[in-house]
Design a protein around this motif. Structure first.
Motif, PDB file in Angstrom:
ATOM      1  N   ALA A  94       0.832  -1.210   0.000  1.00  0.00           N
ATOM      2  CA  ALA A  94       0.000   0.000   0.000  1.00  0.00           C
ATOM      3  C   ALA A  94       0.862   1.255   0.000  1.00  0.00           C
ATOM      4  O   ALA A  94       0.556   2.236  -0.689  1.00  0.00           O
ATOM      5  CB  ALA A  94      -0.922  -0.005   1.221  1.00  0.00           C
ATOM      6  N   GLY A  95       1.958   1.235   0.773  1.00  0.00           N
ATOM      7  CA  GLY A  95       2.855   2.384   0.765  1.00  0.00           C
ATOM      8  C   GLY A  95       3.464   2.616  -0.596  1.00  0.00           C
ATOM      9  O   GLY A  95       3.561   3.761  -1.062  1.00  0.00           O
ATOM     10  N   ARG A  96       3.852   1.536  -1.273  1.00  0.00           N
ATOM     11  CA  ARG A  96       4.442   1.676  -2.607  1.00  0.00           C
ATOM     12  C   ARG A  96       3.410   2.151  -3.616  1.00  0.00           C
ATOM     13  O   ARG A  96       3.718   2.946  -4.512  1.00  0.00           O
ATOM     14  CB  ARG A  96       5.048   0.330  -3.041  1.00  0.00           C
ATOM     15  CG  ARG A  96       5.778   0.383  -4.379  1.00  0.00           C
ATOM     16  CD  ARG A  96       6.923   1.357  -4.329  1.00  0.00           C
ATOM     17  NE  ARG A  96       7.555   1.515  -5.634  1.00  0.00           N
ATOM     18  CZ  ARG A  96       8.145   2.623  -6.044  1.00  0.00           C
ATOM     19  NH1 ARG A  96       8.184   3.694  -5.273  1.00  0.00           N
ATOM     20  NH2 ARG A  96       8.708   2.684  -7.233  1.00  0.00           N
ATOM     21  N   THR A  97       2.169   1.684  -3.492  1.00  0.00           N
ATOM     22  CA  THR A  97       1.109   2.149  -4.393  1.00  0.00           C
ATOM     23  C   THR A  97       0.917   3.652  -4.266  1.00  0.00           C
ATOM     24  O   THR A  97       0.761   4.372  -5.261  1.00  0.00           O
ATOM     25  CB  THR A  97      -0.215   1.430  -4.079  1.00  0.00           C
ATOM     26  OG1 THR A  97      -0.020   0.020  -4.206  1.00  0.00           O
ATOM     27  CG2 THR A  97      -1.317   1.866  -5.029  1.00  0.00           C
ATOM     28  N   GLY A  98       0.932   4.160  -3.036  1.00  0.00           N
ATOM     29  CA  GLY A  98       0.831   5.598  -2.833  1.00  0.00           C
ATOM     30  C   GLY A  98       2.013   6.342  -3.419  1.00  0.00           C
ATOM     31  O   GLY A  98       1.859   7.435  -3.987  1.00  0.00           O
ATOM     32  N   ASP A  99       3.221   5.771  -3.300  1.00  0.00           N
ATOM     33  CA  ASP A  99       4.408   6.402  -3.881  1.00  0.00           C
ATOM     34  C   ASP A  99       4.291   6.530  -5.396  1.00  0.00           C
ATOM     35  O   ASP A  99       4.632   7.556  -5.989  1.00  0.00           O
ATOM     36  CB  ASP A  99       5.663   5.567  -3.556  1.00  0.00           C
ATOM     37  CG  ASP A  99       6.050   5.624  -2.092  1.00  0.00           C
ATOM     38  OD1 ASP A  99       5.617   6.565  -1.397  1.00  0.00           O
ATOM     39  OD2 ASP A  99       6.779   4.724  -1.644  1.00  0.00           O
ATOM     40  N   VAL A 100       3.829   5.445  -6.037  1.00  0.00           N
ATOM     41  CA  VAL A 100       3.821   5.391  -7.499  1.00  0.00           C
ATOM     42  C   VAL A 100       2.662   6.196  -8.088  1.00  0.00           C
ATOM     43  O   VAL A 100       2.809   6.858  -9.112  1.00  0.00           O
ATOM     44  CB  VAL A 100       3.755   3.918  -7.973  1.00  0.00           C
ATOM     45  CG1 VAL A 100       3.547   3.831  -9.472  1.00  0.00           C
ATOM     46  CG2 VAL A 100       5.030   3.190  -7.565  1.00  0.00           C
ATOM     47  N   HIS A 101       1.519   6.136  -7.449  1.00  0.00           N
ATOM     48  CA  HIS A 101       0.324   6.764  -8.015  1.00  0.00           C
ATOM     49  C   HIS A 101      -0.079   8.000  -7.212  1.00  0.00           C
ATOM     50  O   HIS A 101       0.498   9.058  -7.396  1.00  0.00           O
ATOM     51  CB  HIS A 101      -0.807   5.741  -8.104  1.00  0.00           C
ATOM     52  CG  HIS A 101      -0.480   4.587  -9.009  1.00  0.00           C
ATOM     53  ND1 HIS A 101      -0.300   4.728 -10.366  1.00  0.00           N
ATOM     54  CD2 HIS A 101      -0.262   3.266  -8.743  1.00  0.00           C
ATOM     55  CE1 HIS A 101       0.001   3.562 -10.914  1.00  0.00           C
ATOM     56  NE2 HIS A 101       0.025   2.652  -9.944  1.00  0.00           N
ATOM     57  N   SER A 102      -1.019   7.879  -6.317  1.00  0.00           N
ATOM     58  CA  SER A 102      -1.508   9.037  -5.570  1.00  0.00           C
ATOM     59  C   SER A 102      -1.724   8.654  -4.121  1.00  0.00           C
ATOM     60  O   SER A 102      -2.578   7.817  -3.818  1.00  0.00           O
ATOM     61  CB  SER A 102      -2.826   9.541  -6.184  1.00  0.00           C
ATOM     62  OG  SER A 102      -3.468  10.453  -5.318  1.00  0.00           O
ATOM     63  N   ARG A 103      -0.949   9.276  -3.223  1.00  0.00           N
ATOM     64  CA  ARG A 103      -1.145   8.993  -1.799  1.00  0.00           C
ATOM     65  C   ARG A 103      -2.550   9.388  -1.349  1.00  0.00           C
ATOM     66  O   ARG A 103      -3.152   8.714  -0.515  1.00  0.00           O
ATOM     67  CB  ARG A 103      -0.103   9.746  -0.976  1.00  0.00           C
ATOM     68  CG  ARG A 103       1.307   9.215  -1.154  1.00  0.00           C
ATOM     69  CD  ARG A 103       2.299   9.828  -0.175  1.00  0.00           C
ATOM     70  NE  ARG A 103       3.636   9.305  -0.483  1.00  0.00           N
ATOM     71  CZ  ARG A 103       4.600  10.005  -1.059  1.00  0.00           C
ATOM     72  NH1 ARG A 103       4.408  11.274  -1.359  1.00  0.00           N
ATOM     73  NH2 ARG A 103       5.766   9.445  -1.315  1.00  0.00           N
TER      74      ARG A 103
END
Length: 509
Positions: A94-103
């Motif tokens: 989940a942290g990486r998803t926020g980094d790559v896309h939109s927190r």
């Protein structure tokens, strides 16, 4: 020891300057439209408080749940451990998803899901329904929480970042310690049969109020931003192979700890080396993925930074000792001394008050003192825990809540100087584009530490209680000494970091 704001020499200066330029441009934009950072932080902390509270608040509600839906002992264990298991499972992805896309988008998704699953848990009509709702609630909390440290890295720099992490540390400490009190108040107000439902329903008004504020105040993703963060976002991927391997390793590692009481066979501990093998395969996969030009789920290079690698280890050890205290104290007071849920919660309040106040102060002064501040806090925790054990040795009656108030206050003050300063120092050299996944790794270490600590300290506690005819005071004292030993190991890590920093500074000179 380098302060969080210092730059490393050599090739990293260019990256540091570039990140500083990006941060300055962002700050100028914020100034032009009004500084929303602190209100945005308040939104993040409110949501974080709500998710972390659900780790501790349910402890005092278990007797009410058993009465309300006739839950089995195994079901009650899964109500507790299922949340922790799925929470830890999704933190890094989940942290990486926020980094790559939109927190902001990931945060809103997690908050909406957490609010909905809280309602689902409160409305449960049987054991299976409640356990399923708790598993989903843990997923939602794990989606939401790593975005908070990512936002702090994104929105704040220097001393302000330390203050923000100080407030986050206060939130972590207070939510962990105040959970039993709030749970006791709710059960006292709504009765033993239905009071447990309000332990979950209390999240609904908070979640519904925070959702629109989060959408309005939290920053969105950078708009085709240049620099290191922009490039990382453009080339980022979610590394599905890494997600699967890390998830499998985390679950297999946590299972024997969260099911320690339910799985009596010692064969369960074979899962630990199996988990380490899976995690070793994960490390190999990440390196191979990076060599092929992909963007790994976890930047393993971060662990070569002393501040990050030792900070994660310190956090794991400290949470192993810190979280277990509330587990055994609540058991001792409620089962051994027949305290009500409310009385047990009030007995924990000195720790909560000390932790909350000291964490805010620690965040303000961490830039000045660095890791020695954490070591000093750990020393206070050790003295406070030893004092708590001594108080229980001297007073085994129902006045023990008063006897332990002063040493728990001292331990809480020390804890406030550990959690937020350590988080600030650990993440100080992490690029903003990696803030979510790096924070997710740190929080996963905290969850693994909590699960392992509760299992280890709980095992020592119950072995003493059951061996000598319900020796509750003796079990509590032995459990506290075990927690103190874990805090001492965390102190050893802090001292290694301090001494390593001094040697590094001498070499540089």
């Amino acid at each position: 020891m380098r302060g969080p704001g210092e730059r490393r020499a050599g090739g990293q200066d260019g990256g540091a300057v570039e990140r500083a330029d990006v941060a300055q441009k962002r700050a100028e934009r914020d100034g032009a439209r009004g500084d929303r950072r602190w209100p945005a932080l308040a939104v993040c902390l409110t949501a974080s408080f709500m998710t972390l509270l659900d780790i501790s608040i349910v402890n005092v509600a278990l007797p009410s749940i058993k009465t309300g839906i006739d839950a089995s002992q195994s079901g009650l264990q899964w109500v507790l451990s299922g949340y922790a298991l799925t929470f830890g499972l999704v933190l890094v992805p989940a942290g990486r998803t926020g980094d790559v896309h939109s927190r902001r988008a990931v945060f809103l998704t997690g908050l909406a899901l957490f609010t909905a699953t809280s309602a689902l848990a409160g409305a449960a009509q049987n054991e299976g329904w409640l356990v399923g709702a708790r598993l989903l609630q843990g997923v939602a909390g794990g989606i939401l929480v790593p975005q908070v440290s990512g936002f702090i890295q994104q929105m704040f720099q220097g001393a302000e970042r330390g203050r923000a992490f100080g407030l986050l540390g206060a939130t972590i400490g207070v939510s962990t310690a105040v959970g039993p009190l709030l749970g006791g108040l709710l059960i006292e107000a709504f009765g033993a049969h239905e009071g447990w439902r309000w332990v979950f329903y209390v999240n609904l008004p908070i979640g519904l109020a925070v959702l629109p504020l989060a959408h309005r105040l939290l920053p969105g993703p950078p708009k085709k931003e240049g620099g290191a963060e922009g490039r990382e976002r453009r080339k980022g991927d979610l590394d599905p192979g890494g997600v699967l391997l890390l998830g499998a390793g985390t679950v297999v590692l946590l299972l024997p700890f969260v099911q320690e009481e339910q799985w009596s066979s010692p064969l369960k501990w074979l899962l630990v080396p199996l988990a380490l093998l899976v995690l070793a395969v994960f490390v190999g996969w990440e390196r191979r993925h990076a060599r092929r030009g992909g963007e790994p789920l976890v930047d393993l290079g971060l662990f070569r930074q002393r501040s990050y690698g030792l900070g994660v280890l310190l956090s794991l050890l400290y949470f192993a000792g810190f979280t277990a205290i509330f587990f055994i104290l609540t058991l001792y007071l409620q089962n051994g001394l027949h305290y009500s849920a409310l009385e047990a919660g009030l007995s924990v309040m000195p720790f909560a008050l000390g932790s909350g106040g000291a964490a805010a102060v620690g965040g303000r002064i961490v830039n000045r003192f660095g890791r020695p501040l954490v070591a000093f806090g750990l020393g206070m925790v050790i003295v406070g825990l030893l004092g708590t054990a001594l108080a229980v040795h001297l007073d085994t009656g129902r006045t023990v809540g008063w006897a332990t108030a002063a040493p728990l206050l001292l331990a809480g003050l020390g804890s406030g100087l550990v959690i937020s300063p350590n988080q600030t120092l650990t993440l100080s050299e992490v690029p903003v584009a990696r803030a979510g996944s790096a924070g997710g790794v740190l929080q996963t270490a905290q969850r693994i530490g909590s699960a392992a600590g509760i299992a280890a300290v709980g095992s020592v506690f119950f072995s003493k209680v059951n061996s000598r005819g319900a020796d509750w005071p003796g079990g509590f004292q032995l459990g506290v000494l075990t927690s103190t030993g874990l805090a001492a190991l965390a102190l050893a890590v802090a001292l290694i970091d301090i001494l390593g920093g001094r040697n590094g500074d001498a070499d540089a000179s």
